[in-house]
Design a protein around this motif. Structure first.
Motif, PDB file in Angstrom:
ATOM      1  N   VAL A  58       0.868  -1.168   0.000  1.00 16.05           N
ATOM      2  CA  VAL A  58       0.000   0.000   0.000  1.00 16.05           C
ATOM      3  C   VAL A  58       0.908   1.222   0.000  1.00 16.05           C
ATOM      4  CG1 VAL A  58      -1.688   1.342   1.314  1.00 16.05           C
ATOM      5  CG2 VAL A  58      -1.902  -1.146   1.167  1.00 16.05           C
ATOM      6  N   THR A  59       0.832   2.034  -1.022  1.00 14.85           N
ATOM      7  CA  THR A  59       1.661   3.232  -1.089  1.00 14.85           C
ATOM      8  C   THR A  59       1.029   4.338  -0.244  1.00 14.85           C
ATOM      9  OG1 THR A  59       0.518   3.882  -3.121  1.00 14.85           O
ATOM     10  CG2 THR A  59       2.615   2.705  -3.351  1.00 14.85           C
ATOM     11  N   GLY A  60       1.884   5.098   0.440  1.00 17.51           N
ATOM     12  CA  GLY A  60       1.355   6.149   1.293  1.00 17.51           C
ATOM     13  C   GLY A  60       2.452   7.059   1.796  1.00 17.51           C
ATOM     14  N   ALA A  61       2.107   7.899   2.754  1.00 19.16           N
ATOM     15  CA  ALA A  61       3.056   8.810   3.389  1.00 19.16           C
ATOM     16  C   ALA A  61       2.473   9.212   4.736  1.00 19.16           C
ATOM     17  CB  ALA A  61       3.306  10.050   2.532  1.00 19.16           C
ATOM     18  N   GLU A  62       3.354   9.648   5.632  1.00 21.64           N
ATOM     19  CA  GLU A  62       2.919  10.194   6.916  1.00 21.64           C
ATOM     20  C   GLU A  62       3.180  11.696   6.871  1.00 21.64           C
ATOM     21  OE1 GLU A  62       3.270   9.319  11.713  1.00 21.64           O
ATOM     22  OE2 GLU A  62       4.801   8.511  10.361  1.00 21.64           O
ATOM     23  N   LEU A  63       2.104  12.471   6.892  1.00 23.29           N
ATOM     24  CA  LEU A  63       2.200  13.907   6.703  1.00 23.29           C
ATOM     25  C   LEU A  63       2.361  14.625   8.041  1.00 23.29           C
ATOM     26  CD1 LEU A  63      -0.669  14.328   4.080  1.00 23.29           C
ATOM     27  CD2 LEU A  63       1.754  13.800   3.675  1.00 23.29           C
ATOM     28  N   SER A  64       3.305  15.556   8.104  1.00 23.72           N
ATOM     29  CA  SER A  64       3.547  16.345   9.311  1.00 23.72           C
ATOM     30  C   SER A  64       2.538  17.478   9.377  1.00 23.72           C
ATOM     31  CB  SER A  64       4.963  16.912   9.289  1.00 23.72           C
ATOM     32  OG  SER A  64       5.923  15.874   9.189  1.00 23.72           O
ATOM     33  N   CYS A  65       1.767  17.517  10.469  1.00 24.53           N
ATOM     34  CA  CYS A  65       0.705  18.511  10.607  1.00 24.53           C
ATOM     35  C   CYS A  65       0.819  19.228  11.953  1.00 24.53           C
ATOM     36  CB  CYS A  65      -0.669  17.845  10.503  1.00 24.53           C
ATOM     37  SG  CYS A  65      -0.990  16.999   8.934  1.00 24.53           S
ATOM     38  N   ARG A  66       0.115  20.352  12.060  1.00 23.00           N
ATOM     39  CA  ARG A  66       0.046  21.085  13.328  1.00 23.00           C
ATOM     40  C   ARG A  66      -1.260  21.851  13.391  1.00 23.00           C
ATOM     41  NH1 ARG A  66       4.057  24.344  12.778  1.00 23.00           N
ATOM     42  NH2 ARG A  66       5.633  22.875  13.487  1.00 23.00           N
ATOM     43  N   THR A  67      -1.880  21.829  14.578  1.00 26.13           N
ATOM     44  CA  THR A  67      -3.067  22.634  14.808  1.00 26.13           C
ATOM     45  C   THR A  67      -3.064  23.097  16.254  1.00 26.13           C
ATOM     46  OG1 THR A  67      -5.492  22.736  14.618  1.00 26.13           O
ATOM     47  CG2 THR A  67      -4.571  20.666  15.410  1.00 26.13           C
ATOM     48  N   GLY A  68      -3.386  24.359  16.470  1.00 25.47           N
ATOM     49  CA  GLY A  68      -3.413  24.884  17.822  1.00 25.47           C
ATOM     50  C   GLY A  68      -2.082  24.742  18.540  1.00 25.47           C
ATOM     51  N   GLY A  69      -0.978  24.779  17.785  1.00 26.35           N
ATOM     52  CA  GLY A  69       0.337  24.638  18.387  1.00 26.35           C
ATOM     53  C   GLY A  69       0.736  23.215  18.722  1.00 26.35           C
ATOM     54  N   ILE A  70      -0.102  22.240  18.388  1.00 25.32           N
ATOM     55  CA  ILE A  70       0.168  20.833  18.698  1.00 25.32           C
ATOM     56  C   ILE A  70       0.500  20.083  17.412  1.00 25.32           C
ATOM     57  CG2 ILE A  70      -0.808  18.679  19.598  1.00 25.32           C
ATOM     58  CD1 ILE A  70      -2.546  20.365  21.452  1.00 25.32           C
ATOM     59  N   ALA A 192      -0.591   9.511  21.585  1.00 26.85           N
ATOM     60  CA  ALA A 192       0.793   9.188  21.966  1.00 26.85           C
ATOM     61  C   ALA A 192       1.363  10.331  22.802  1.00 26.85           C
ATOM     62  CB  ALA A 192       1.632   8.937  20.723  1.00 26.85           C
ATOM     63  N   SER A 193       0.919  10.449  24.041  1.00 28.28           N
ATOM     64  CA  SER A 193       1.248  11.603  24.876  1.00 28.28           C
ATOM     65  C   SER A 193       2.719  11.652  25.260  1.00 28.28           C
ATOM     66  CB  SER A 193       0.381  11.603  26.139  1.00 28.28           C
ATOM     67  OG  SER A 193       0.527  10.395  26.854  1.00 28.28           O
ATOM     68  N   ARG A 194       3.415  10.516  25.202  1.00 30.73           N
ATOM     69  CA  ARG A 194       4.834  10.525  25.533  1.00 30.73           C
ATOM     70  C   ARG A 194       5.624  11.395  24.555  1.00 30.73           C
ATOM     71  NH1 ARG A 194       9.771   8.172  24.837  1.00 30.73           N
ATOM     72  NH2 ARG A 194      10.912   7.562  26.710  1.00 30.73           N
ATOM     73  N   ARG A 195       5.111  11.555  23.350  1.00 34.21           N
ATOM     74  CA  ARG A 195       5.791  12.341  22.324  1.00 34.21           C
ATOM     75  C   ARG A 195       5.583  13.847  22.509  1.00 34.21           C
ATOM     76  NH1 ARG A 195       5.671   9.227  16.852  1.00 34.21           N
ATOM     77  NH2 ARG A 195       5.472   7.059  17.501  1.00 34.21           N
ATOM     78  N   GLY A 196       4.606  14.226  23.313  1.00 37.32           N
ATOM     79  CA  GLY A 196       4.282  15.634  23.502  1.00 37.32           C
ATOM     80  C   GLY A 196       2.781  15.801  23.631  1.00 37.32           C
ATOM     81  N   PRO A 197       2.294  17.037  23.660  1.00 37.95           N
ATOM     82  CA  PRO A 197       0.852  17.281  23.803  1.00 37.95           C
ATOM     83  C   PRO A 197       0.060  16.640  22.670  1.00 37.95           C
ATOM     84  CG  PRO A 197       2.109  19.316  24.092  1.00 37.95           C
ATOM     85  CD  PRO A 197       3.072  18.290  23.572  1.00 37.95           C
ATOM     86  N   THR A 198      -1.126  16.186  22.991  1.00 34.25           N
ATOM     87  CA  THR A 198      -2.013  15.602  21.984  1.00 34.25           C
ATOM     88  C   THR A 198      -3.302  16.414  21.908  1.00 34.25           C
ATOM     89  OG1 THR A 198      -2.992  14.080  23.608  1.00 34.25           O
ATOM     90  CG2 THR A 198      -1.090  13.278  22.359  1.00 34.25           C
TER      91      THR A 198
END
Length: 292
Positions: A58-70, A192-198
């Protein structure tokens, strides 16, 4: 049928080449694997050329996003890699990775870590440089024991002492772009709260209303109670639920197929997609073309 819908190769921050990844997926007993490198489809062509008989890609990508500073990540599946708007947005994110890495290296040096660009560039190789490469350099230097140990507020976690923001796509815009390219969107490891705010559940509800297709529930960063909560939320919002390893090769402890996706959910993802189709293995002789 065993299906893993979230993996990374050396095209971004994994340690297996795309060819090694698909061969490893077959050896792990997977029937379907998705290659979802960060903001790039550059590894797809190599993965397809090496795809063994009996394994579907399955071809795909993981896109880097941000909303509300998170910060959050959006898995995009089976989109047209040449669709101009989505391609341009992915290139914006990728182009910001190098100056961001330099800035994080500078912050680490200010914190007493004797890290250099040459070391990080060597670790990244031809992949899109990112925090895991910097974390690997910190492991080499003995600053932390594991890559995961670098993703704390003390170091590289979102908002951490050495963290630097990069260009990221608004997740609502990401959904629009992926849909316009014929793809399907799944919110990666949303709790995944260990990575930072969710983000709160209300944001997930808003994303669902904007066309989000699913959320990744079964993931190494979600404990059993979190999985139960997310599955219930998905039911309320009529979202698909996926499971996957988030495999990065030797850079993380997870293994291919550690968590998997229900075949019925996979079938629904493929039914919804119009931008590309899953690629069945042909014993390493498939010469299908995919975009950059």
């Amino acid at each position: 049928m065993r299906i893993d819908l979230h993996t990374h190769s050396t095209a971004s921050d994994g340690t297996d080449t795309p060819a090694e990844l698909v061969l490893g997926a077959a050896a792990a007993g997977l029937d379907v694997v998705a290659l979802t490198d960060h903001d790039t489809t550059r590894g797809h062509a190599e993965a397809i050329r090496a795809l063994p008989e009996g394994l579907t890609l399955v071809t795909g990508a993981e896109l880097s996003c941000r909303t509300g500073g998170i910060s959050l990540h959006m898995l995009a599946y089976l989109f047209d890699p040449e669709e101009p708007e989505l391609l341009a947005e992915r290139e914006l994110v990728r182009d910001d990775r190098v100056p961001r890495a330099h800035a994080m290296i500078d912050r680490l040096r200010e914190l007493g870590v004797p890290i250099g660009w040459e070391q990080v560039a060597r670790i990244a190789g031809e992949g899109s440089v990112g925090r895991p490469h910097i974390a690997s350099a910190m492991v080499e230097l003995g600053v932390v024991e594991t890559v995961s140990d670098a993703f704390t507020p003390e170091w590289l976690a979102d908002g951490g002492r050495a963290y630097v923001e990069k260009h990221a796509t608004d997740p609502f815009e990401a959904i629009r772009l992926v849909k316009a390219a014929g793809g399907v969107t799944v919110f990666a490891h949303p709790a995944a709260s260990r990575r930072g705010p969710t983000v709160p559940d209300s944001v997930i509800a808003d994303l669902a209303a904007a066309g989000l297709d699913g959320i990744e529930v079964d993931h190494m960063d979600h404990d059993p109670a979190t999985r139960v909560r997310l599955r219930a939320l998905a039911g309320e919002l009529a979202l698909l639920t996926t499971g996957s390893s988030d495999y990065h090769g030797s850079r993380k402890t997870c293994v291919l197929g550690e968590y998997t996706t229900d075949p019925e959910v996979y079938g629904e993802i493929t039914r919804r997609a119009t931008g590309a189709f899953p690629v069945p293995g042909a014993g390493g002789h498939n010469r299908s073309l995919v975009g950059p």
